[in-house]
Scaffold this motif. Structure first.
Motif, PDB file in Angstrom:
ATOM      1  N   MET A   1       0.852  -1.183   0.000  1.00  0.00           N
ATOM      2  CA  MET A   1       0.000   0.000   0.000  1.00  0.00           C
ATOM      3  C   MET A   1       0.887   1.231   0.000  1.00  0.00           C
ATOM      4  SD  MET A   1      -3.374  -0.309   2.357  1.00  0.00           S
ATOM      5  CE  MET A   1      -2.429  -0.082   3.847  1.00  0.00           C
ATOM      6  N   SER A   2       1.559   1.497  -1.080  1.00  0.00           N
ATOM      7  CA  SER A   2       2.417   2.663  -1.150  1.00  0.00           C
ATOM      8  C   SER A   2       1.572   3.925  -1.203  1.00  0.00           C
ATOM      9  CB  SER A   2       3.301   2.579  -2.389  1.00  0.00           C
ATOM     10  OG  SER A   2       2.503   2.540  -3.551  1.00  0.00           O
ATOM     11  N   GLY A   3       2.057   4.969  -0.524  1.00  0.00           N
ATOM     12  CA  GLY A   3       1.374   6.257  -0.575  1.00  0.00           C
ATOM     13  C   GLY A   3       0.178   6.346   0.337  1.00  0.00           C
ATOM     14  N   ALA A   4       0.008   5.424   1.315  1.00  0.00           N
ATOM     15  CA  ALA A   4      -1.153   5.457   2.206  1.00  0.00           C
ATOM     16  C   ALA A   4      -1.094   6.690   3.093  1.00  0.00           C
ATOM     17  CB  ALA A   4      -1.194   4.197   3.059  1.00  0.00           C
ATOM     18  N   ARG A   5      -2.266   7.268   3.373  1.00  0.00           N
ATOM     19  CA  ARG A   5      -2.374   8.439   4.239  1.00  0.00           C
ATOM     20  C   ARG A   5      -3.334   8.116   5.373  1.00  0.00           C
ATOM     21  NH1 ARG A   5      -1.280  13.672   1.783  1.00  0.00           N
ATOM     22  NH2 ARG A   5      -0.499  13.446  -0.350  1.00  0.00           N
ATOM     23  N   ASP A   6      -2.987   8.548   6.581  1.00  0.00           N
ATOM     24  CA  ASP A   6      -3.871   8.330   7.723  1.00  0.00           C
ATOM     25  C   ASP A   6      -4.689   9.567   8.046  1.00  0.00           C
ATOM     26  OD1 ASP A   6      -4.874   6.524   9.612  1.00  0.00           O
ATOM     27  OD2 ASP A   6      -3.729   7.519  11.203  1.00  0.00           O
ATOM     28  N   VAL A   7      -4.250  10.725   7.590  1.00  0.00           N
ATOM     29  CA  VAL A   7      -4.988  11.979   7.787  1.00  0.00           C
ATOM     30  C   VAL A   7      -4.855  12.812   6.522  1.00  0.00           C
ATOM     31  CG1 VAL A   7      -4.642  12.012  10.292  1.00  0.00           C
ATOM     32  CG2 VAL A   7      -3.001  13.169   8.794  1.00  0.00           C
ATOM     33  N   LEU A   8      -5.808  13.714   6.323  1.00  0.00           N
ATOM     34  CA  LEU A   8      -5.755  14.650   5.205  1.00  0.00           C
ATOM     35  C   LEU A   8      -5.765  16.068   5.763  1.00  0.00           C
ATOM     36  CD1 LEU A   8      -8.291  13.133   2.611  1.00  0.00           C
ATOM     37  CD2 LEU A   8      -5.847  12.669   2.859  1.00  0.00           C
ATOM     38  N   ASP A   9      -4.720  16.840   5.460  1.00  0.00           N
ATOM     39  CA  ASP A   9      -4.712  18.246   5.834  1.00  0.00           C
ATOM     40  C   ASP A   9      -5.414  19.043   4.729  1.00  0.00           C
ATOM     41  OD1 ASP A   9      -2.929  18.326   3.736  1.00  0.00           O
ATOM     42  OD2 ASP A   9      -1.152  18.581   5.004  1.00  0.00           O
ATOM     43  N   GLY A  10      -5.355  20.369   4.805  1.00  0.00           N
ATOM     44  CA  GLY A  10      -6.048  21.189   3.821  1.00  0.00           C
ATOM     45  C   GLY A  10      -5.586  20.930   2.409  1.00  0.00           C
ATOM     46  N   THR A  11      -4.276  20.809   2.223  1.00  0.00           N
ATOM     47  CA  THR A  11      -3.728  20.545   0.888  1.00  0.00           C
ATOM     48  C   THR A  11      -4.193  19.202   0.355  1.00  0.00           C
ATOM     49  OG1 THR A  11      -1.779  21.885   1.399  1.00  0.00           O
ATOM     50  CG2 THR A  11      -1.603  20.330  -0.436  1.00  0.00           C
ATOM     51  N   ALA A  12      -4.206  18.195   1.228  1.00  0.00           N
ATOM     52  CA  ALA A  12      -4.614  16.856   0.802  1.00  0.00           C
ATOM     53  C   ALA A  12      -6.114  16.804   0.505  1.00  0.00           C
ATOM     54  CB  ALA A  12      -4.246  15.838   1.874  1.00  0.00           C
ATOM     55  N   LEU A  13      -6.912  17.538   1.281  1.00  0.00           N
ATOM     56  CA  LEU A  13      -8.354  17.583   1.005  1.00  0.00           C
ATOM     57  C   LEU A  13      -8.607  18.194  -0.371  1.00  0.00           C
ATOM     58  CD1 LEU A  13     -10.391  18.583   4.199  1.00  0.00           C
ATOM     59  CD2 LEU A  13     -10.641  16.553   2.768  1.00  0.00           C
ATOM     60  N   LEU A  14      -7.868  19.246  -0.687  1.00  0.00           N
ATOM     61  CA  LEU A  14      -8.006  19.840  -2.004  1.00  0.00           C
ATOM     62  C   LEU A  14      -7.572  18.860  -3.082  1.00  0.00           C
ATOM     63  CD1 LEU A  14      -8.583  22.165  -3.904  1.00  0.00           C
ATOM     64  CD2 LEU A  14      -6.351  23.140  -3.322  1.00  0.00           C
ATOM     65  N   CYS A  15      -6.535  18.103  -2.806  1.00  0.00           N
ATOM     66  CA  CYS A  15      -6.076  17.082  -3.750  1.00  0.00           C
ATOM     67  C   CYS A  15      -7.149  16.017  -3.954  1.00  0.00           C
ATOM     68  CB  CYS A  15      -4.781  16.457  -3.244  1.00  0.00           C
ATOM     69  SG  CYS A  15      -4.016  15.295  -4.406  1.00  0.00           S
ATOM     70  N   TRP A  16      -7.846  15.666  -2.856  1.00  0.00           N
ATOM     71  CA  TRP A  16      -8.951  14.708  -2.995  1.00  0.00           C
ATOM     72  C   TRP A  16     -10.031  15.285  -3.913  1.00  0.00           C
ATOM     73  CZ3 TRP A  16     -13.899  15.153  -0.088  1.00  0.00           C
ATOM     74  CH2 TRP A  16     -14.785  14.132  -0.434  1.00  0.00           C
ATOM     75  N   GLY A  17     -10.341  16.580  -3.743  1.00  0.00           N
ATOM     76  CA  GLY A  17     -11.333  17.203  -4.612  1.00  0.00           C
ATOM     77  C   GLY A  17     -10.922  17.133  -6.068  1.00  0.00           C
ATOM     78  N   ARG A  18      -9.655  17.375  -6.335  1.00  0.00           N
ATOM     79  CA  ARG A  18      -9.173  17.302  -7.716  1.00  0.00           C
ATOM     80  C   ARG A  18      -9.215  15.873  -8.249  1.00  0.00           C
ATOM     81  NH1 ARG A  18      -4.108  21.149  -6.134  1.00  0.00           N
ATOM     82  NH2 ARG A  18      -5.073  23.180  -6.591  1.00  0.00           N
ATOM     83  N   THR A  19      -8.943  14.909  -7.367  1.00  0.00           N
ATOM     84  CA  THR A  19      -9.023  13.501  -7.772  1.00  0.00           C
ATOM     85  C   THR A  19     -10.461  13.130  -8.104  1.00  0.00           C
ATOM     86  OG1 THR A  19      -7.144  12.987  -6.329  1.00  0.00           O
ATOM     87  CG2 THR A  19      -8.473  11.136  -7.090  1.00  0.00           C
ATOM     88  N   CYS A  20     -11.406  13.625  -7.301  1.00  0.00           N
ATOM     89  CA  CYS A  20     -12.830  13.403  -7.591  1.00  0.00           C
ATOM     90  C   CYS A  20     -13.187  13.992  -8.949  1.00  0.00           C
ATOM     91  CB  CYS A  20     -13.698  14.046  -6.518  1.00  0.00           C
ATOM     92  SG  CYS A  20     -13.615  13.274  -4.882  1.00  0.00           S
ATOM     93  N   LEU A  21     -12.669  15.183  -9.205  1.00  0.00           N
ATOM     94  CA  LEU A  21     -12.955  15.861 -10.461  1.00  0.00           C
ATOM     95  C   LEU A  21     -12.448  15.032 -11.650  1.00  0.00           C
ATOM     96  CD1 LEU A  21     -14.242  18.552 -11.288  1.00  0.00           C
ATOM     97  CD2 LEU A  21     -11.960  19.572 -11.239  1.00  0.00           C
ATOM     98  N   ALA A  22     -11.242  14.506 -11.505  1.00  0.00           N
ATOM     99  CA  ALA A  22     -10.693  13.674 -12.580  1.00  0.00           C
ATOM    100  C   ALA A  22     -11.502  12.395 -12.754  1.00  0.00           C
ATOM    101  CB  ALA A  22      -9.238  13.348 -12.271  1.00  0.00           C
ATOM    102  N   GLY A  23     -11.915  11.800 -11.628  1.00  0.00           N
ATOM    103  CA  GLY A  23     -12.705  10.579 -11.708  1.00  0.00           C
ATOM    104  C   GLY A  23     -14.055  10.804 -12.365  1.00  0.00           C
ATOM    105  N   LEU A  24     -14.704  11.918 -12.028  1.00  0.00           N
ATOM    106  CA  LEU A  24     -16.011  12.215 -12.626  1.00  0.00           C
ATOM    107  C   LEU A  24     -15.868  12.551 -14.111  1.00  0.00           C
ATOM    108  CD1 LEU A  24     -17.618  14.300  -9.745  1.00  0.00           C
ATOM    109  CD2 LEU A  24     -18.325  12.028 -10.530  1.00  0.00           C
ATOM    110  N   GLU A  25     -14.776  13.205 -14.454  1.00  0.00           N
ATOM    111  CA  GLU A  25     -14.529  13.490 -15.870  1.00  0.00           C
ATOM    112  C   GLU A  25     -14.366  12.182 -16.642  1.00  0.00           C
ATOM    113  OE1 GLU A  25     -14.450  15.091 -19.190  1.00  0.00           O
ATOM    114  OE2 GLU A  25     -14.129  16.664 -17.682  1.00  0.00           O
ATOM    115  N   HIS A  26     -13.627  11.245 -16.058  1.00  0.00           N
ATOM    116  CA  HIS A  26     -13.398   9.954 -16.712  1.00  0.00           C
ATOM    117  C   HIS A  26     -14.685   9.152 -16.837  1.00  0.00           C
ATOM    118  CE1 HIS A  26     -11.349   6.324 -17.945  1.00  0.00           C
ATOM    119  NE2 HIS A  26     -11.830   5.664 -16.906  1.00  0.00           N
ATOM    120  N   ARG A  27     -15.554   9.241 -15.847  1.00  0.00           N
ATOM    121  CA  ARG A  27     -16.770   8.430 -15.811  1.00  0.00           C
ATOM    122  C   ARG A  27     -18.007   9.189 -16.270  1.00  0.00           C
ATOM    123  NH1 ARG A  27     -15.552   3.060 -15.570  1.00  0.00           N
ATOM    124  NH2 ARG A  27     -13.825   2.717 -14.117  1.00  0.00           N
TER     125      ARG A  27
END
Length: 601
Positions: free
Chosen positions: A1-27
């Motif tokens: 499990m490379s790259g696992a995160r146990d917490v998300l700070d503000g930067t990581a939360l924004l990164c999650w939003g961008r990942t969601c955006l990419a996923g929705l674009e793909h799907r």
């Protein structure tokens, strides 16, 4: 499990939003194809993507302004980003699914306090989101994103893992299992052989969180798409209806609850949600779009009104975003003495009559002009099937408009949106130009325009904030022109007519130019008091000096029922003495409220 995160700070939360955006674009296309409920409009994926994009853009703006906060050890960055995402999604929500997505993000915002996003935060966020969505829906339907969100929350709550990655995977797997069960819970899905489209989008969001926290994406099956036969049958069977959405501000929970109930009476797929900070987003499918907008007007201040014909797939954004004035007729208000000048066309007789109180005028720059495209197809020179409806106060003014060919809706008593809508629908014409003449505020005119337009009638509300502006517009009306040209010329004439009015103060009041006493003469430029004098006659002369200081070729004086005897002649003489060459026309309007309405072209 490379790259696992146990917490998300503000930067990581924004990164999650961008990942969601990419996923929705793909799907997106996959989700669009799945959509058969509540209507087969094939836009759920697009709506989710647009909503998530609005959330991410809002979060990026906050993150940019807090660029150094995280480095200084301020643990509130995650909360700030989450709140921004929730607000951005609420104000940018598109469709039923987009509004529900905003509540998932609101749940995240409420779950994140002064620290980062953790496993416990995710449990709280999903539980809270599930509660918010159920509260927001007028009629919860099982087998939709609602059920899948409940299952994701339950799976997260029951997960023994204490890591964010473990809880995220449990929630995503729980949602995916529930997604596969949706056809067994909702008949329309079972008949089409598909899973719920909105719920598929939720799984994309949760899978994106798994990707962020575990460093790898879970595998999901390819979900069957509906056959074209099933989709066409559903579309053919659907009754004509509109999807109405708007933002609501300056409201409260009790008024929002009343709005939700009223929308439930008008239609279905009702969702009214808030961002927790004073903004709400409303959604309904109904047959009467105007009534849905009027319900919102009663609950607070509306903006970003969007109406879509979900039967035929067309949409109309009827409230431009700030800074975007495309589609607004007559937005300019700079003097242009040459435009709209048609004094030789004004040969209507002046008559007197009784009227009563007139209503406040609307801001002419906010009246939305809808497209009139049908006339373009008429042969050159063919007369247009076009009528003009004008709201007019005073018998004399009514005669002026009627003699010029307009149908008059009496504005002697305050005109309601319902009355104006009924009057438009009584017009026998294919094209209807409406001169509201200040009878209703702009947001109510929007509601009327939305409701009045249909497949059999084009309606355009022109930017006339007063009867003198309406007269200026009517003077250049030409039925021989195509509709868009006629509407543009009339709008330009109205918008370039500076206007004011004279009134006698009835009580002591504070104005922008000082305090007035009962009996004082008040001169208004547009809606603002700019002159206070001891009497109406003196105020009239001063106001004319102000209005004509910018130039002018034609002055129209529409005398009200309360105008002092001989006032019209006195004002005309003042213009002749101090502004030689300016033409003056005096009409007896008979309106109450304004002793005189003044138009300068």
């Amino acid at each position: 499990m490379s790259g696992a995160r146990d917490v998300l700070d503000g930067t990581a939360l924004l990164c999650w939003g961008r990942t969601c955006l990419a996923g929705l674009e793909h799907r997106r296309e996959e989700i669009n194809a799945l959509n058969v409920f509540p209507v087969p409009d094939a836009d759920t994926g697009t709506n989710l993507l647009a909503t998530m994009r609005a959330a991410v853009e809002a979060a990026e703006a906050v993150a940019a302004s807090r660029a150094n906060t995280e480095a200084s050890g301020d643990g509130s960055a995650a909360h700030a980003v989450a709140v921004a995402m929730a607000h951005g999604a609420t104000v940018g929500a598109r469709g039923n699914s987009g509004i529900i997505l905003s509540q998932v993000l609101r749940g995240v915002a409420e779950a994140v306090g002064g620290g980062p996003f953790t496993a416990d935060s995710l449990r709280v966020a999903l539980t809270r989101a599930s509660e918010l969505v159920r509260e927001a829906l007028s009629v919860p339907i099982e087998g939709t994103i609602l059920t899948v969100l409940d299952c994701a929350a339950a799976a997260a709550a029951g997960c023994p893992d204490r890591t964010l990655a473990g809880v995220a995977l449990a929630a995503a797997d729980g949602a995916a299992k529930a997604l596969g069960d949706t056809p067994f819970q909702l008949g329309v899905l079972r008949e089409a052989g598909v899973v719920d489209a909105g719920a598929r989008g939720l799984v994309v969001l949760l899978d994106s969180l798994v990707t962020m926290t575990r460093g790898e994406a879970p595998e999901r099956p390819e979900y069957p798409r509906p056959s074209s036969v099933a989709r066409c049958a559903s579309a053919d069977d659907a009754e004509p209806q509109y999807e109405v959405m708007y933002l609501l501000a300056h409201s409260d929970e009790s008024r929002v609850a009343a709005l939700r109930a009223r929308l439930g009476e008008l239609g279905d797929s009702v969702v009214v949600v808030g961002d927790g900070g004073g903004s709400w987003s409303a959604h309904v499918h109904c047959a009467d779009a105007g009534a849905a907008v009027e319900a919102g007007i009663a609950a607070g201040t509306l903006s970003r009104i969007r109406v879509e014909n979900v039967t035929f797939g067309s949409h109309r954004d009827v409230w431009p975003a700030p800074g975007n004035r495309a589609g607004v007729a007559g937005a300019g208000n700079e003097p242009n003495p040459g435009a709209g000048r048609a004094s030789d066309a004004r040969t209507w007789p002046a008559r007197t009559g009784d009227t009563t109180k007139s209503t406040p005028a609307a801001d002419s720059t906010q009246v939305v002009a809808g497209a009139l495209g049908s006339a373009a197809a008429k042969p050159p020179g063919a007369p247009a099937d076009r009528g003009i409806l004008a709201v007019v106060a005073g018998a004399g003014a009514a005669s002026l408009f009627e003699d010029a060919g307009a149908v008059v809706l009496a504005g002697d008593e305050p005109v309601t949106a319902t009355a104006l809508l009924a009057a438009i629908r009584r017009m026998p014409n294919r094209e209807v130009l409406v001169l509201p003449n200040g009878a209703l505020p702009a947001h109510e005119l929007v509601a009327v325009g939305v409701a009045a337009r249909d497949a059999h009638r084009d309606v355009l509300l022109l930017p006339s904030a007063s009867m003198v502006q309406g007269l200026a517009a009517l003077a250049v009306h030409d039925r021989g022109r195509i509709a868009v040209d006629d509407a543009f010329t009339m709008s330009e004439a109205a918008a370039t007519t500076r206007w004011g009015s004279l009134r006698a103060a009835t009580e002591r009041a504070l104005t922008m130019v000082g305090t007035c006493e009962p009996g004082d003469g008040l001169g208004l430029a547009g809606h603002d008091v700019v002159v206070i004098e001891p009497d109406v006659r003196t105020a009239g002369r001063t106001l004319l000096d102000r209005l004509l200081a910018f130039g002018g070729e034609l002055v129209t004086l529409l005398m009200g029922a309360a105008a002092p005897e001989g006032l019209g002649d006195e004002l005309a003489a003042h213009i002749a003495q101090h502004f030689p060459g300016v033409e003056v026309i005096v009409y007896s309007g008979g309106q109450h409220g304004d002793s005189v309405q003044i138009g300068v072209e």
